[in-house]
Every structure is written in C-alpha cells, then in structure tokens.
Design a protein around this motif. Sequence first.
Motif, PDB file in Angstrom:
ATOM      1  N   VAL A 110     141.737  94.387  39.183  1.00 55.73           N
ATOM      2  CA  VAL A 110     140.187  94.736  39.605  1.00 55.73           C
ATOM      3  C   VAL A 110     140.567  96.752  39.915  1.00 55.73           C
ATOM      4  O   VAL A 110     139.799  97.777  39.701  1.00 55.73           O
ATOM      5  CB  VAL A 110     140.140  94.215  40.403  1.00 55.73           C
ATOM      6  N   VAL A 111     142.073  97.246  40.490  1.00 55.02           N
ATOM      7  CA  VAL A 111     142.491  98.524  41.583  1.00 55.02           C
ATOM      8  C   VAL A 111     142.108  99.252  39.916  1.00 55.02           C
ATOM      9  O   VAL A 111     142.068 100.447  40.339  1.00 55.02           O
ATOM     10  CB  VAL A 111     143.143  97.788  42.100  1.00 55.02           C
ATOM     11  N   SER A 112     143.626  98.800  39.258  1.00 54.20           N
ATOM     12  CA  SER A 112     144.155  99.448  38.639  1.00 54.20           C
ATOM     13  C   SER A 112     143.513 100.455  37.660  1.00 54.20           C
ATOM     14  O   SER A 112     142.981 102.017  37.417  1.00 54.20           O
ATOM     15  CB  SER A 112     145.859  99.579  37.714  1.00 54.20           C
ATOM     16  N   PRO A 113     142.539 100.426  36.770  1.00 51.90           N
ATOM     17  CA  PRO A 113     141.314 100.695  36.609  1.00 51.90           C
ATOM     18  C   PRO A 113     140.558 101.332  37.422  1.00 51.90           C
ATOM     19  O   PRO A 113     139.262 102.190  35.810  1.00 51.90           O
ATOM     20  CB  PRO A 113     140.731  99.413  35.473  1.00 51.90           C
ATOM     21  N   ALA A 114     140.392 101.308  38.129  1.00 53.33           N
ATOM     22  CA  ALA A 114     139.134 102.090  38.952  1.00 53.33           C
ATOM     23  C   ALA A 114     139.381 103.622  39.653  1.00 53.33           C
ATOM     24  O   ALA A 114     138.382 103.786  39.363  1.00 53.33           O
ATOM     25  CB  ALA A 114     138.710 101.465  40.257  1.00 53.33           C
ATOM     26  N   MET A 169     134.093  96.791  43.652  1.00 52.99           N
ATOM     27  CA  MET A 169     134.370  96.665  44.965  1.00 52.99           C
ATOM     28  C   MET A 169     133.899  95.018  45.224  1.00 52.99           C
ATOM     29  O   MET A 169     134.718  94.193  45.726  1.00 52.99           O
ATOM     30  CB  MET A 169     134.095  97.035  46.162  1.00 52.99           C
ATOM     31  N   ASN A 170     133.110  94.066  44.269  1.00 55.37           N
ATOM     32  CA  ASN A 170     132.090  93.191  44.679  1.00 55.37           C
ATOM     33  C   ASN A 170     132.998  92.325  43.877  1.00 55.37           C
ATOM     34  O   ASN A 170     133.789  91.226  44.245  1.00 55.37           O
ATOM     35  CB  ASN A 170     131.342  93.130  43.839  1.00 55.37           C
ATOM     36  N   GLN A 171     133.803  92.240  42.438  1.00 55.08           N
ATOM     37  CA  GLN A 171     135.004  92.080  42.118  1.00 55.08           C
ATOM     38  C   GLN A 171     135.959  91.690  42.915  1.00 55.08           C
ATOM     39  O   GLN A 171     137.051  90.751  42.949  1.00 55.08           O
ATOM     40  CB  GLN A 171     135.112  92.782  40.733  1.00 55.08           C
ATOM     41  N   LEU A 172     136.799  92.532  44.056  1.00 56.94           N
ATOM     42  CA  LEU A 172     137.776  93.025  44.273  1.00 56.94           C
ATOM     43  C   LEU A 172     137.553  91.965  45.257  1.00 56.94           C
ATOM     44  O   LEU A 172     137.973  91.263  45.697  1.00 56.94           O
ATOM     45  CB  LEU A 172     137.932  94.610  45.031  1.00 56.94           C
ATOM     46  N   GLY A 173     136.223  91.872  46.498  1.00 54.63           N
ATOM     47  CA  GLY A 173     135.897  91.168  47.417  1.00 54.63           C
ATOM     48  C   GLY A 173     136.070  88.956  47.174  1.00 54.63           C
ATOM     49  O   GLY A 173     136.368  88.512  47.141  1.00 54.63           O
ATOM     50  N   GLN A 174     135.318  88.521  45.450  1.00 54.49           N
ATOM     51  CA  GLN A 174     135.158  87.704  44.810  1.00 54.49           C
ATOM     52  C   GLN A 174     136.499  86.994  44.341  1.00 54.49           C
ATOM     53  O   GLN A 174     136.886  86.455  44.612  1.00 54.49           O
ATOM     54  CB  GLN A 174     134.365  87.951  43.756  1.00 54.49           C
ATOM     55  N   ARG A 175     137.515  87.907  44.380  1.00 53.83           N
ATOM     56  CA  ARG A 175     139.298  87.361  43.081  1.00 53.83           C
ATOM     57  C   ARG A 175     140.138  87.645  45.202  1.00 53.83           C
ATOM     58  O   ARG A 175     140.778  86.979  44.310  1.00 53.83           O
ATOM     59  CB  ARG A 175     139.743  88.980  42.958  1.00 53.83           C
ATOM     60  N   ILE A 176     139.476  87.910  46.228  1.00 54.20           N
ATOM     61  CA  ILE A 176     140.536  88.027  47.642  1.00 54.20           C
ATOM     62  C   ILE A 176     139.694  86.354  47.531  1.00 54.20           C
ATOM     63  O   ILE A 176     140.921  85.918  48.261  1.00 54.20           O
ATOM     64  CB  ILE A 176     140.595  89.285  48.193  1.00 54.20           C
ATOM     65  N   GLU A 177     138.980  86.334  47.796  1.00 54.36           N
ATOM     66  CA  GLU A 177     138.389  84.993  48.454  1.00 54.36           C
ATOM     67  C   GLU A 177     138.530  84.114  46.975  1.00 54.36           C
ATOM     68  O   GLU A 177     139.196  82.561  47.766  1.00 54.36           O
ATOM     69  CB  GLU A 177     136.543  85.118  48.059  1.00 54.36           C
ATOM     70  N   GLN A 178     139.290  84.158  45.776  1.00 56.18           N
ATOM     71  CA  GLN A 178     139.802  83.094  45.350  1.00 56.18           C
ATOM     72  C   GLN A 178     141.262  82.869  45.675  1.00 56.18           C
ATOM     73  O   GLN A 178     141.721  81.882  45.764  1.00 56.18           O
ATOM     74  CB  GLN A 178     139.285  83.475  43.972  1.00 56.18           C
ATOM     75  N   LEU A 183     148.541  88.191  43.244  1.00 57.20           N
ATOM     76  CA  LEU A 183     147.795  89.664  43.870  1.00 57.20           C
ATOM     77  C   LEU A 183     148.116  90.788  43.423  1.00 57.20           C
ATOM     78  O   LEU A 183     147.769  91.709  43.475  1.00 57.20           O
ATOM     79  CB  LEU A 183     148.124  89.762  45.328  1.00 57.20           C
ATOM     80  N   ALA A 184     149.445  90.970  42.650  1.00 59.22           N
ATOM     81  CA  ALA A 184     149.196  91.883  41.411  1.00 59.22           C
ATOM     82  C   ALA A 184     148.633  91.452  40.212  1.00 59.22           C
ATOM     83  O   ALA A 184     147.825  93.004  40.007  1.00 59.22           O
ATOM     84  CB  ALA A 184     150.891  91.215  41.136  1.00 59.22           C
ATOM     85  N   GLY A 185     147.677  90.192  39.623  1.00 51.07           N
ATOM     86  CA  GLY A 185     147.110  90.360  38.826  1.00 51.07           C
ATOM     87  C   GLY A 185     145.301  90.590  39.273  1.00 51.07           C
ATOM     88  O   GLY A 185     144.853  91.898  38.377  1.00 51.07           O
ATOM     89  N   ILE A 186     145.283  90.924  40.320  1.00 50.49           N
ATOM     90  CA  ILE A 186     144.246  91.672  41.500  1.00 50.49           C
ATOM     91  C   ILE A 186     144.026  92.812  40.910  1.00 50.49           C
ATOM     92  O   ILE A 186     143.411  93.859  40.754  1.00 50.49           O
ATOM     93  CB  ILE A 186     144.047  91.215  42.569  1.00 50.49           C
ATOM     94  N   TYR A 187     145.324  93.339  41.432  1.00 52.67           N
ATOM     95  CA  TYR A 187     145.492  94.859  41.094  1.00 52.67           C
ATOM     96  C   TYR A 187     145.087  95.440  40.033  1.00 52.67           C
ATOM     97  O   TYR A 187     144.547  96.507  39.302  1.00 52.67           O
ATOM     98  CB  TYR A 187     147.052  94.956  41.588  1.00 52.67           C
ATOM     99  N   VAL A 188     146.183  94.528  38.839  1.00 56.15           N
ATOM    100  CA  VAL A 188     145.651  95.251  37.370  1.00 56.15           C
ATOM    101  C   VAL A 188     144.487  95.248  37.098  1.00 56.15           C
ATOM    102  O   VAL A 188     144.430  96.278  36.383  1.00 56.15           O
ATOM    103  CB  VAL A 188     147.361  94.446  36.596  1.00 56.15           C
TER     104      VAL A 188
END
Length: 208
Positions: free
Chosen positions: A140-144, A105-114, A133-138
Amino acid sequence: MAKNYYDITLALAGICQASLMVQKLAHEGTFNEQDGKTMVNSLTNMNPSTTLDVFGNDEANLKTGLTALLGMLTGGNSGISAEMTRYMLSIMALERHLSKDDNAMNQLGQRIEQFERQASYFEPMSEGVFNALAGIYVDVVSPAGPRIQVTGSPDILKNTVVQAKVRATLLAGIRCAVLWQQVGGSRLQLMFSRSRLSNQAKQILSHL
C-alpha cells in the motif's frame, strides 16, 4: 491559531525514532525492543485521545527519537544526523504522496484494522508481526510515492527478518508523519522554528 509545539515535537520525535531505528537495522542489524514496541503499538492506536496516547502515554517511549531530533536540530552527531535526516525527509515526502491518494489511505486503514484483528494470534514483536506490517508497507505505502532508499551493510540487508523490520518501522514512521501533519507540523518549521522545536525537545527530555 497558535501551534502546539509540544504535540508537533512528539510527532517529529516519532519520525526520528523510526528513522534512527531503520539506520541501525541497516548498518548493524540491531533493533531496540522497547523502541520497536512503541512504534508497532503506534500503528494500531488509530483513535488516540492525545498525541502522547499514540506513544503509550509515556514521553520516555520517545526518548530515543527526542534525543535524535535534538541532535539533528542543534547540529550534534552530524554523521548520524545526515543519514537520519534523509530518512526523515523521505518519510515525510512519501506520506505527502500517500495522503493525497484517497484510495491508498482507505486501503491503509483497512489493512491496519485487519492487522489489529490478527495481532492477537501473533506473539508480540514476533516475526509474524513484522512480516504482516512489512506486507502493508510493500502493498500500500511504497507504491504511493518516491521509494525510500535504505543504505547499509549489504549482508545485513539481505536478511529477510531485517528487511521486514525495516519496512514495518518505515510504516510506523509514515504513521508518525500523518500524525505530525494532523497536529500542525510543516517542513517550514524545520527551517524557521528550529529553536522552538529544540527547546521543546530539551524540556521534555529534562524530566525523563
């Protein structure tokens, strides 16, 4: 505390809109620009004043999702709804895994801010936006959690632009699922409060 079904319905409509968009991309390769803009913008509005603010302060931006939600709740459009419902439930399941992982979740917040900082360099709704945005999904999100299986035309799904749009849209769906939890949404409501949700969706759609 009484549930705010207006906010819950808006957030659910956001998940449905993302789900339907993924479905259309996978089968037809089509992408509604206006709906896409609503979804992309929802990702960068991390401190909204209201639930509607996440979606550009305009209920009409969720018309696609509200209509799809109503169809799902009332059993209309069953062929479309079955697959869309699968995406919706998959997004909710992945969000639950993600929200239990503080690091992700922290990583997601940082990547979206970036992404927000970089967004001004991209043309709105360009390939660069969807790839970022696809890079953030692949990453951070997908592995979760459980992987969301996207089914459709193999030829269409081979297209890298379609792939990026699908992943970016799933990321927006996750954002809506986070919002849905925050405003008091739960899966039990999909079973036991269907009439309240469908009445609320009808009410919003009636003045659009």
